[in-house]
Design a protein around this motif. Sequence first.
Motif, PDB file in Angstrom:
ATOM      1  N   ASN A 579      27.118  31.202  25.756  1.00 18.27           N
ATOM      2  CA  ASN A 579      28.403  31.859  25.990  1.00 18.27           C
ATOM      3  C   ASN A 579      29.425  30.947  26.663  1.00 18.27           C
ATOM      4  O   ASN A 579      30.617  31.189  26.573  1.00 18.27           O
ATOM      5  CB  ASN A 579      28.211  33.103  26.871  1.00 18.27           C
ATOM      6  N   ASP A 580      28.934  29.939  27.379  1.00 17.97           N
ATOM      7  CA  ASP A 580      29.868  29.103  28.140  1.00 17.97           C
ATOM      8  C   ASP A 580      29.401  27.641  28.116  1.00 17.97           C
ATOM      9  O   ASP A 580      28.502  27.255  28.863  1.00 17.97           O
ATOM     10  CB  ASP A 580      29.953  29.624  29.584  1.00 17.97           C
ATOM     11  N   TYR A 581      30.031  26.864  27.234  1.00 22.68           N
ATOM     12  CA  TYR A 581      29.589  25.481  27.046  1.00 22.68           C
ATOM     13  C   TYR A 581      29.903  24.609  28.265  1.00 22.68           C
ATOM     14  O   TYR A 581      29.139  23.703  28.610  1.00 22.68           O
ATOM     15  CB  TYR A 581      30.217  24.892  25.775  1.00 22.68           C
ATOM     16  N   ALA A 582      31.021  24.887  28.914  1.00 23.99           N
ATOM     17  CA  ALA A 582      31.389  24.069  30.074  1.00 23.99           C
ATOM     18  C   ALA A 582      30.390  24.279  31.208  1.00 23.99           C
ATOM     19  O   ALA A 582      29.964  23.329  31.877  1.00 23.99           O
ATOM     20  CB  ALA A 582      32.800  24.424  30.535  1.00 23.99           C
ATOM     21  N   LYS A 583      30.028  25.529  31.430  1.00 24.58           N
ATOM     22  CA  LYS A 583      29.064  25.789  32.502  1.00 24.58           C
ATOM     23  C   LYS A 583      27.690  25.224  32.142  1.00 24.58           C
ATOM     24  O   LYS A 583      26.955  24.774  33.009  1.00 24.58           O
ATOM     25  CB  LYS A 583      28.958  27.293  32.772  1.00 24.58           C
ATOM     26  N   LEU A 584      27.365  25.253  30.855  1.00 21.84           N
ATOM     27  CA  LEU A 584      26.080  24.686  30.448  1.00 21.84           C
ATOM     28  C   LEU A 584      26.078  23.174  30.695  1.00 21.84           C
ATOM     29  O   LEU A 584      25.094  22.607  31.160  1.00 21.84           O
ATOM     30  CB  LEU A 584      25.788  25.001  28.973  1.00 21.84           C
ATOM     31  N   ARG A 585      27.219  22.555  30.419  1.00 24.96           N
ATOM     32  CA  ARG A 585      27.286  21.117  30.689  1.00 24.96           C
ATOM     33  C   ARG A 585      27.074  20.827  32.175  1.00 24.96           C
ATOM     34  O   ARG A 585      26.377  19.885  32.545  1.00 24.96           O
ATOM     35  CB  ARG A 585      28.647  20.553  30.260  1.00 24.96           C
ATOM     36  N   ALA A 586      27.675  21.655  33.012  1.00 21.12           N
ATOM     37  CA  ALA A 586      27.505  21.454  34.455  1.00 21.12           C
ATOM     38  C   ALA A 586      26.036  21.611  34.848  1.00 21.12           C
ATOM     39  O   ALA A 586      25.518  20.859  35.685  1.00 21.12           O
ATOM     40  CB  ALA A 586      28.381  22.441  35.219  1.00 21.12           C
ATOM     41  N   LEU A 587      25.358  22.564  34.239  1.00 22.57           N
ATOM     42  CA  LEU A 587      23.928  22.743  34.529  1.00 22.57           C
ATOM     43  C   LEU A 587      23.127  21.524  34.077  1.00 22.57           C
ATOM     44  O   LEU A 587      22.246  21.047  34.788  1.00 22.57           O
ATOM     45  CB  LEU A 587      23.400  23.999  33.839  1.00 22.57           C
ATOM     46  N   PHE A 588      23.435  21.022  32.884  1.00 23.73           N
ATOM     47  CA  PHE A 588      22.748  19.814  32.400  1.00 23.73           C
ATOM     48  C   PHE A 588      22.958  18.663  33.388  1.00 23.73           C
ATOM     49  O   PHE A 588      22.039  17.903  33.693  1.00 23.73           O
ATOM     50  CB  PHE A 588      23.265  19.408  31.016  1.00 23.73           C
ATOM     51  N   GLY A 589      24.184  18.543  33.888  1.00 25.75           N
ATOM     52  CA  GLY A 589      24.493  17.469  34.836  1.00 25.75           C
ATOM     53  C   GLY A 589      23.688  17.613  36.125  1.00 25.75           C
ATOM     54  O   GLY A 589      23.179  16.619  36.672  1.00 25.75           O
ATOM     55  N   ARG A 590      23.554  18.857  36.594  1.00 25.23           N
ATOM     56  CA  ARG A 590      22.787  19.101  37.826  1.00 25.23           C
ATOM     57  C   ARG A 590      21.321  18.709  37.656  1.00 25.23           C
ATOM     58  O   ARG A 590      20.728  18.051  38.504  1.00 25.23           O
ATOM     59  CB  ARG A 590      22.854  20.601  38.150  1.00 25.23           C
ATOM     60  N   LEU A 591      20.751  19.135  36.534  1.00 22.34           N
ATOM     61  CA  LEU A 591      19.334  18.819  36.295  1.00 22.34           C
ATOM     62  C   LEU A 591      19.144  17.314  36.090  1.00 22.34           C
ATOM     63  O   LEU A 591      18.171  16.726  36.561  1.00 22.34           O
ATOM     64  CB  LEU A 591      18.803  19.607  35.090  1.00 22.34           C
ATOM     65  N   LEU A 592      20.115  16.700  35.402  1.00 21.87           N
ATOM     66  CA  LEU A 592      20.023  15.255  35.176  1.00 21.87           C
ATOM     67  C   LEU A 592      20.034  14.500  36.501  1.00 21.87           C
ATOM     68  O   LEU A 592      19.246  13.578  36.713  1.00 21.87           O
ATOM     69  CB  LEU A 592      21.182  14.800  34.277  1.00 21.87           C
ATOM     70  N   ARG A 593      20.928  14.892  37.395  1.00 26.94           N
ATOM     71  CA  ARG A 593      20.973  14.222  38.693  1.00 26.94           C
ATOM     72  C   ARG A 593      19.653  14.398  39.449  1.00 26.94           C
ATOM     73  O   ARG A 593      19.137  13.474  40.060  1.00 26.94           O
ATOM     74  CB  ARG A 593      22.131  14.758  39.535  1.00 26.94           C
ATOM     75  N   GLU A 594      19.092  15.601  39.347  1.00 28.23           N
ATOM     76  CA  GLU A 594      17.824  15.861  40.034  1.00 28.23           C
ATOM     77  C   GLU A 594      16.678  15.032  39.427  1.00 28.23           C
ATOM     78  O   GLU A 594      15.875  14.457  40.148  1.00 28.23           O
ATOM     79  CB  GLU A 594      17.513  17.361  39.975  1.00 28.23           C
ATOM     80  N   LEU A 595      16.628  14.965  38.105  1.00 32.20           N
ATOM     81  CA  LEU A 595      15.554  14.176  37.482  1.00 32.20           C
ATOM     82  C   LEU A 595      15.702  12.694  37.810  1.00 32.20           C
ATOM     83  O   LEU A 595      14.719  11.986  38.007  1.00 32.20           O
ATOM     84  CB  LEU A 595      15.532  14.383  35.965  1.00 32.20           C
ATOM     85  N   GLN A 596      16.946  12.222  37.842  1.00 28.42           N
ATOM     86  CA  GLN A 596      17.162  10.824  38.216  1.00 28.42           C
ATOM     87  C   GLN A 596      16.748  10.600  39.668  1.00 28.42           C
ATOM     88  O   GLN A 596      16.132   9.582  39.995  1.00 28.42           O
ATOM     89  CB  GLN A 596      18.622  10.423  38.000  1.00 28.42           C
ATOM     90  N   ARG A 597      17.057  11.562  40.528  1.00 24.64           N
ATOM     91  CA  ARG A 597      16.627  11.443  41.930  1.00 24.64           C
ATOM     92  C   ARG A 597      15.098  11.372  42.013  1.00 24.64           C
ATOM     93  O   ARG A 597      14.533  10.532  42.719  1.00 24.64           O
ATOM     94  CB  ARG A 597      17.130  12.650  42.747  1.00 24.64           C
ATOM     95  N   ILE A 598      14.434  12.229  41.242  1.00 22.47           N
ATOM     96  CA  ILE A 598      12.969  12.246  41.249  1.00 22.47           C
ATOM     97  C   ILE A 598      12.418  10.902  40.796  1.00 22.47           C
ATOM     98  O   ILE A 598      11.518  10.337  41.409  1.00 22.47           O
ATOM     99  CB  ILE A 598      12.448  13.392  40.347  1.00 22.47           C
ATOM    100  N   LYS A 599      12.994  10.374  39.713  1.00 21.78           N
ATOM    101  CA  LYS A 599      12.526   9.074  39.210  1.00 21.78           C
ATOM    102  C   LYS A 599      12.831   7.964  40.218  1.00 21.78           C
ATOM    103  O   LYS A 599      11.989   7.118  40.504  1.00 21.78           O
ATOM    104  CB  LYS A 599      13.197   8.760  37.870  1.00 21.78           C
ATOM    105  N   SER A 600      14.050   7.991  40.751  1.00 18.86           N
ATOM    106  CA  SER A 600      14.489   6.906  41.632  1.00 18.86           C
ATOM    107  C   SER A 600      13.716   6.871  42.941  1.00 18.86           C
ATOM    108  O   SER A 600      13.540   5.815  43.537  1.00 18.86           O
ATOM    109  CB  SER A 600      15.984   7.037  41.940  1.00 18.86           C
ATOM    110  N   THR A 601      13.258   8.036  43.402  1.00 16.00           N
ATOM    111  CA  THR A 601      12.573   8.078  44.698  1.00 16.00           C
ATOM    112  C   THR A 601      11.072   8.264  44.534  1.00 16.00           C
ATOM    113  O   THR A 601      10.331   8.243  45.514  1.00 16.00           O
ATOM    114  CB  THR A 601      13.115   9.233  45.566  1.00 16.00           C
ATOM    115  N   GLY A 602      10.615   8.485  43.303  1.00 15.13           N
ATOM    116  CA  GLY A 602       9.182   8.677  43.085  1.00 15.13           C
ATOM    117  C   GLY A 602       8.672   9.990  43.660  1.00 15.13           C
ATOM    118  O   GLY A 602       7.573  10.063  44.192  1.00 15.13           O
ATOM    119  N   ASP A 603       9.463  11.041  43.527  1.00 16.15           N
ATOM    120  CA  ASP A 603       9.113  12.345  44.113  1.00 16.15           C
ATOM    121  C   ASP A 603       8.168  13.117  43.183  1.00 16.15           C
ATOM    122  O   ASP A 603       8.582  13.979  42.405  1.00 16.15           O
ATOM    123  CB  ASP A 603      10.417  13.138  44.360  1.00 16.15           C
TER     124      ASP A 603
END
Length: 684
Positions: A579-603
């Motif tokens: 229903n909302d592509y812009a909000k979905l993009r924001a969600l993708f961005g949030r998860l991407l940042r979290e996954l990168q944090r996990i990879k970068s810190t070895g969490d």
Amino acid sequence: MLSSIVAAGTAADQGAEPPGGARPSAAEPAAAGAEFRVETERFADVRILRYRVPGFEALDARTKVLLYYLYEAALCGREITYDQKYRYNLAIKRTLEQIVRHYPGDRDTADFRALTLYLKRLWFANGIHHHYGHDKFAPGFAPSALAAFVRGTPAPFPLRDGQTLGELIDELAHVMFEANVDAKLVSKSADRDVLTSSAVNFYSGLTQPEVEAFYAKLAVPGDRTPVALGINSRLVKVDGAAVEQVQKVGGRYTQAIEHIVGWLEKAVTVAENAAQRAALEELIRFYRTGSLEDWDSYNIAWLRDTESHVDVVNGFIEVYNDPLGMRGTFQSVVSFRDPEATRRIGTIAGAAQWFEDHMPFFGRHKKANVTGISGKVITVVIESGDVSPSTPIGINLPNSDWIRREHGSKSVTLGNVVAAYNAVRGGVDREFSYGAAEVDRNERYGELATSLHVDLHEVIGHGSGQIEPGVGPLHETMKTYGSTLEEARADLVALYFAVDPKLVELGLQPSVEVGYTAYDQFIRNALLQQLNRIEPGKDLEEDHMRNRQLIAAWAYEHGRGDNVIERRVRDGKTFFVINDYAKLRALFGRLLRELQRIKSTGDYAAIRELVERYAVKVDPALNAEVRARYAALDVPAYGGFIGPRLVPVRDGDEIVDVRIEHPEDFAAQMLEYADRYAFLPTWN
Ligand SMILES: [Zn+2]
């Protein structure tokens, strides 16, 4: 790393074919006159396809000869893959092949047909476990039938030293028919020892903690350029101690590797340029020494070879079959460049720094200087080993983090393979799309959306981000979750930028609606279409499937308050509507940042929590519904390929040209390969 069909494993449920110059249907004149048949047969859950090789005839003779040598080097290694996947694969394969070749009795029986089907499935999977789901095949015939066929076939069988035929039958029947014996090729179950519960032949007599202890001692703390420990060996217990059996000339699999090296040495003599010659020589050196430093040198030399028309991947490369993500399965892809289609990827690669700068990562996880990412579209000539008959559509190598960081990576899209998939795609997208607008948009932009997704995933996604100082490589920090994390990261990068105006500005897409189509495709595939591949009652195991569900299920749940993705039911059929592509993009961005944090810190705890919560379990009712909808459409869940045959044309001893043929019979090709490339002993 490789990407399978992004929008689900067959072209049928894929978005559409990519744009650019790789249009074999249009590009290739109807030289043969007759219609080129892409699909040749179906059995079990697969269909057998063929790809064309547009442009092959127009190559000069020297290039064709180079391709021919690399083609032989590829096929010489193919049985290594069987043995790496399961220690009984070659014995079962060769036993059944002898029956199919020589059985003199009635072949028009249910048992013989079942045996033939089982053998075809074995060929398709390079072993007796499903190539994708990893479950052991259930033979559709009884142990007594196996015994009767073997005893009724007057031909030699692959006995161990001193073994009787009866003992061989018993030994094979035990592993083929006992459902509990080595039931899973690769187990990632979090609550079991992943080694003792996996059938793969990378370890023997060792538990997961023992292997981890062995490599913990070899890993150098703080090493900025760690070698790929375990990539080319099997680890076994000898007198209570772990010992590596290295795959090299004079070592494990030497019988096949010597042939590979022989053909590579011929290829060196007709190399296109110094960089290509250097890379081939480094590969030969690696096969001779088995040294991990030589493996890295080869990868760096291969990266420097950017100008050549012909390319080859040959070695122990992808680690998906190892539950610990260390050991590479043999594979080879031989190809030449498609210059027109390559231009699109070049545009993306040229903007790599812009993409890195605009990642939603924390600043410290962005690369200040993105180096050497190159991408191209290739025309495949032959594939072998773990990438055949089932093939990826994109490949990004090397896998070593530090080499990628310091020397970049090469990314390829397999243009003629994608085109073949698209030639046979059916109405699956229509079935799982909710409204006419989604269907129309998919028909207009689907092919472009799919292509750009693959390009962004490979060229930008895998190469992006950096880990914090002192954090180890992915397989150490993320253990069994490493590949899922990495694939999710790359997909999220592609999704995050799919709706960015920058893609329009770069001339890559005419409108942001292409990105909306990419979102529709991704959600539809992740939450519905890919469930067709899950047997009732099973979990998601495969890394790409887990990654897709992780992203989509996480976004669905986190967008629920705003109704970002809505689950709707019409006529008893389930749909997921964005229903909302812009909000979905924001969600993708949030998860991407979290996954990168996990990879970068070895969490590790964080990735485990995410994957186990979102990416493993399947709703049984939805699973059954999707499978029923697919069954009604009559589209096999998987596709794989018969390879072309290269035939040297000789003048005396000299090869003056190479002819390309397109065999039509899958079983005949498998038997031909079995005759020509059976270098390994049955029992290794
Ligand atoms: Zn990938």
